[in-house]
Scaffold this motif. Structure first.
Motif, PDB file in Angstrom:
ATOM      1  N   UNK A  33     -37.136  13.057   5.115  1.00  0.00           N
ATOM      2  CA  UNK A  33     -37.349  11.623   4.942  1.00  0.00           C
ATOM      3  C   UNK A  33     -36.492  10.792   5.888  1.00  0.00           C
ATOM      4  N   UNK A  34     -35.328  11.288   6.273  1.00  0.00           N
ATOM      5  CA  UNK A  34     -34.428  10.504   7.110  1.00  0.00           C
ATOM      6  C   UNK A  34     -33.471  11.438   7.840  1.00  0.00           C
ATOM      7  N   UNK A  35     -32.715  10.847   8.789  1.00  0.00           N
ATOM      8  CA  UNK A  35     -31.722  11.631   9.519  1.00  0.00           C
ATOM      9  C   UNK A  35     -32.282  12.283  10.761  1.00  0.00           C
ATOM     10  N   UNK A  36     -31.395  12.959  11.487  1.00  0.00           N
ATOM     11  CA  UNK A  36     -31.786  13.660  12.704  1.00  0.00           C
ATOM     12  C   UNK A  36     -31.121  15.035  12.784  1.00  0.00           C
ATOM     13  N   UNK A  37     -30.938  15.649  11.623  1.00  0.00           N
ATOM     14  CA  UNK A  37     -30.205  16.914  11.574  1.00  0.00           C
ATOM     15  C   UNK A  37     -31.052  18.121  11.967  1.00  0.00           C
ATOM     16  N   UNK A  38     -32.375  18.007  11.880  1.00  0.00           N
ATOM     17  CA  UNK A  38     -33.256  19.136  12.189  1.00  0.00           C
ATOM     18  C   UNK A  38     -34.266  18.737  13.251  1.00  0.00           C
ATOM     19  N   UNK A  39     -34.881  19.750  13.868  1.00  0.00           N
ATOM     20  CA  UNK A  39     -35.915  19.487  14.869  1.00  0.00           C
ATOM     21  C   UNK A  39     -37.098  18.767  14.241  1.00  0.00           C
ATOM     22  N   UNK A  40     -37.418  19.134  12.994  1.00  0.00           N
ATOM     23  CA  UNK A  40     -38.538  18.499  12.314  1.00  0.00           C
ATOM     24  C   UNK A  40     -38.367  17.010  12.123  1.00  0.00           C
ATOM     25  N   UNK A  41     -37.121  16.535  12.089  1.00  0.00           N
ATOM     26  CA  UNK A  41     -36.875  15.112  11.899  1.00  0.00           C
ATOM     27  C   UNK A  41     -37.327  14.285  13.099  1.00  0.00           C
ATOM     28  N   UNK A  42     -37.488  14.926  14.261  1.00  0.00           N
ATOM     29  CA  UNK A  42     -37.906  14.222  15.468  1.00  0.00           C
ATOM     30  C   UNK A  42     -39.418  14.033  15.534  1.00  0.00           C
ATOM     31  N   UNK A  43     -40.164  14.839  14.822  1.00  0.00           N
ATOM     32  CA  UNK A  43     -41.617  14.902  15.014  1.00  0.00           C
ATOM     33  C   UNK A  43     -42.295  13.581  14.669  1.00  0.00           C
ATOM     34  N   UNK A  44     -42.128  13.101  13.452  1.00  0.00           N
ATOM     35  CA  UNK A  44     -42.844  11.903  13.014  1.00  0.00           C
ATOM     36  C   UNK A  44     -42.422  10.644  13.775  1.00  0.00           C
ATOM     37  N   UNK A  45     -41.118  10.400  14.002  1.00  0.00           N
ATOM     38  CA  UNK A  45     -40.760   9.212  14.791  1.00  0.00           C
ATOM     39  C   UNK A  45     -41.351   9.223  16.196  1.00  0.00           C
ATOM     40  N   UNK A  46     -41.348  10.382  16.851  1.00  0.00           N
ATOM     41  CA  UNK A  46     -41.885  10.443  18.210  1.00  0.00           C
ATOM     42  C   UNK A  46     -43.392  10.237  18.195  1.00  0.00           C
ATOM     43  N   UNK A  47     -44.095  10.807  17.211  1.00  0.00           N
ATOM     44  CA  UNK A  47     -45.539  10.583  17.111  1.00  0.00           C
ATOM     45  C   UNK A  47     -45.825   9.090  16.941  1.00  0.00           C
ATOM     46  N   UNK A  48     -45.062   8.431  16.069  1.00  0.00           N
ATOM     47  CA  UNK A  48     -45.267   7.001  15.836  1.00  0.00           C
ATOM     48  C   UNK A  48     -45.054   6.181  17.105  1.00  0.00           C
ATOM     49  N   UNK A  49     -44.131   6.614  17.949  1.00  0.00           N
ATOM     50  CA  UNK A  49     -43.842   5.886  19.185  1.00  0.00           C
ATOM     51  C   UNK A  49     -44.855   6.173  20.288  1.00  0.00           C
ATOM     52  N   UNK A  50     -45.422   7.367  20.301  1.00  0.00           N
ATOM     53  CA  UNK A  50     -46.249   7.815  21.427  1.00  0.00           C
ATOM     54  C   UNK A  50     -47.694   7.363  21.311  1.00  0.00           C
ATOM     55  N   UNK A  51     -48.258   7.357  20.122  1.00  0.00           N
ATOM     56  CA  UNK A  51     -49.703   7.199  19.953  1.00  0.00           C
ATOM     57  C   UNK A  51     -50.245   5.940  20.624  1.00  0.00           C
TER      58      UNK A  51
END
Length: 344
Positions: free
Chosen positions: A200-218
């Motif tokens: 749900x929040x944070x940047x501790x895992x690789x999975x935490x990057x997926x949704x924010x980057x998708x939201x920025x890229x589309x």
């Protein structure tokens, strides 16, 4: 016209030695490049000075007393006046600006009015996290939009592929119309709340990057791919591309040497225009995903009227956009020397 003459007219064709070349021509080319880079650096410095001034003025137009807000309603007038004096907020605006400009030059952005911590320390902690989203997002926008736009142009060239064109136009139009923070919220509801596939929040895992980057890229990728398609269609119909095809140059080589470099000039120029929007989107998306970057700090600092913190964040974000724009300008100069002919 001979094959050699045609080849010399084709953009992207290897340069052939001419009479009178040699060391003099190399020195001339070096001088032109030095002039090109020098002008870009001067433009960057002037833009940064304008950015500093604009940021300072804009922040000071925020109504209310930041010191009173930070200390609370119970603070005595004497304490408020003392704190304003310590921060230099009782000085004339021009003097405040000159002090701030001198601090920026030395890397000192002042201290937070609320926490009294150095703004530079907070930026050193938070800004790399923002770049960790913005940089890969911008790279993905380019890597996705370029091939998608080019392939669509190839398949819809000359009125062909009407179904492909319709699908492309409608899909990219819809994706481009969705605000990034709305998409971020939808992704959170589906993949975080409902499916629970990502944190749900944070940047501790690789999975935490997926949704924010998708939201920025589309959105930016959809917008840029439309521009790429239009530019690619122009290049594919150009005389030099038809000449290369007539010479039976292999398709892959023809696209690599003649289509791609000429298409990139306008496409990357537009790409720099969406960069500012992507940086702004990063600030909004960080708040949705609880990302520990500057985005989650700036909204609170605006509410608290924390002048030094707001100025520092806006200045660093703006400077990042300006520096990346200059880098893209230099890349365009390498890919297409004609793009700098007017300045040499």
């Amino acid at each position: 016209m001979s094959d050699q003459a045609v080849g010399e007219l084709l953009p992207g064709s290897p340069a052939r030695p001419r009479a009178g070349g040699g060391a003099g021509a190399q020195r001339s080319a070096a001088a032109r490049w030095a002039l090109f880079i020098g002008r870009r650096l001067v433009r960057l410095v002037v833009s940064l000075l304008v950015l500093v001034a604009a940021t300072f003025v804009m922040v000071h137009l925020i109504p209310g007393d930041p010191v009173q807000t930070a200390l609370g309603d119970q603070a005595t007038p004497e304490l408020v006046a003392l704190r304003r004096h310590e921060l230099g907020l009782d000085l004339p605006l021009i003097e405040q600006f000159l002090r701030y400009l001198a601090g920026v030059v030395t890397g000192d952005f002042g201290r937070s009015i609320v926490t009294e911590a150095p703004v530079s320390d907070l930026l050193a902690t938070r800004f790399p996290n923002t770049l960790a989203l913005a940089v890969p997002a911008f790279a993905l926008v380019i890597l996705i939009a370029m091939p998608v736009g080019l392939l669509t142009a190839v398949h819809t060239r000359g009125g062909q592929g009407r179904a492909t064109r319709s699908i492309f136009v409608n899909v990219t139009g819809v994706l481009n119309s969705i605000p990034d923070y709305v998409l971020a919220t939808l992704l959170t509801l589906v993949f975080v709340v409902a499916i629970q596939a990502f944190p749900a929040a944070g940047n501790d895992t690789v999975g935490a990057y997926v949704l924010p980057i998708i939201a920025l890229v589309v959105g930016p990728a959809a917008s840029l791919s439309r521009i790429v398609r239009v530019e690619a269609l122009k290049v594919l119909d150009a005389e030099y591309v038809r000449a290369a095809k007539a010479r039976r140059i292999p398709t892959a080589l023809r696209y690599w040497r003649h289509v791609l470099p000429n298409m990139l000039t306008a496409s990357l120029t537009y790409g720099t225009m969406i960069l500012a929007g992507l940086i702004a989107g990063t600030v909004l998306v960080e708040n949705v995903f609880g990302w520990p970057g500057v985005g989650t700090v700036i909204s609170q600092s605006v509410i608290q009227k924390d002048y030094p913190l707001i100025q520092g964040i806006l200045l660093v974000l703006g400077a990042t956009v300006l520096i990346l724009n200059m880098i893209v300008d230099v890349v365009l100069g390498v890919l297409d020397p004609r793009s700098r002919m007017g300045e040499l």
